[in-house]
Design a protein around this motif. Structure first.
Motif, short mmCIF file in Angstrom:
data_model
loop_
_atom_site.label_atom_id
_atom_site.label_comp_id
_atom_site.label_asym_id
_atom_site.label_seq_id
_atom_site.Cartn_x
_atom_site.Cartn_y
_atom_site.Cartn_z
N SER A 9 0.84 -1.20 0.00
CA SER A 9 0.00 0.00 0.00
C SER A 9 0.88 1.25 0.00
O SER A 9 2.09 1.17 0.15
CB SER A 9 -0.91 0.01 1.23
N LEU A 10 0.23 2.38 -0.14
CA LEU A 10 0.94 3.65 -0.04
C LEU A 10 1.34 3.86 1.42
O LEU A 10 0.69 3.36 2.34
CB LEU A 10 0.04 4.79 -0.51
N ALA A 15 -4.33 1.21 7.86
CA ALA A 15 -4.56 -0.24 7.91
C ALA A 15 -6.00 -0.51 8.33
O ALA A 15 -6.55 0.20 9.19
CB ALA A 15 -3.60 -0.87 8.90
N PRO A 16 -6.64 -1.53 7.76
CA PRO A 16 -7.99 -1.90 8.18
C PRO A 16 -8.01 -2.32 9.65
O PRO A 16 -6.98 -2.72 10.19
CB PRO A 16 -8.35 -3.09 7.28
N TRP A 22 3.18 -2.15 8.66
CA TRP A 22 4.62 -2.09 8.90
C TRP A 22 5.33 -1.87 7.59
O TRP A 22 4.82 -2.20 6.53
CB TRP A 22 5.13 -3.31 9.65
N THR A 23 6.48 -1.27 7.68
CA THR A 23 7.25 -0.90 6.50
C THR A 23 8.45 -1.83 6.38
O THR A 23 9.21 -2.00 7.33
CB THR A 23 7.74 0.56 6.61
N VAL A 24 8.59 -2.44 5.21
CA VAL A 24 9.74 -3.30 4.94
C VAL A 24 10.85 -2.41 4.41
O VAL A 24 10.66 -1.69 3.43
CB VAL A 24 9.38 -4.38 3.89
#
Length: 78
Positions: A9-10, A15-16, A22-24
């Motif tokens: 996602s952007l 988040a639902p 979280w960012t990878v």
């Protein structure tokens, strides 16, 4: 069923409910198409034999256009 499901996602997407965002981190990946059952163990053995580092968690990726599945092995941070 246990497991992790992820959706790209952007960065500013919400988040639902019940999900965690979280960012990878950016990595250089070794991308391996999953065409047999033992892709993970074969690739790990290949990496060890060629002194290639595994720098993080391996990710599964399905290419939407083709349906092909890949494992992404992070080798070094960008």
């Amino acid at each position: 069923m246990n497991g992790i499901l992820g959706v790209e996602s952007l960065e500013d997407a919400l988040a639902p409910e019940g999900w965690t965002q979280w960012t990878v981190p950016a990595f250089e990946y070794l991308s391996v198409e999953c065409y047999t059952e033992n892709v993970f163990s074969t690739t790990i053995a290949f990496m060890k034999g060629n002194k290639l580092p595994l720098a993080g968690s391996v990710h599964d990726y399905t290419e939407p256009a083709t349906g092909k599945t890949f494992m992404l092995f992070p080798m070094r941070r960008k």
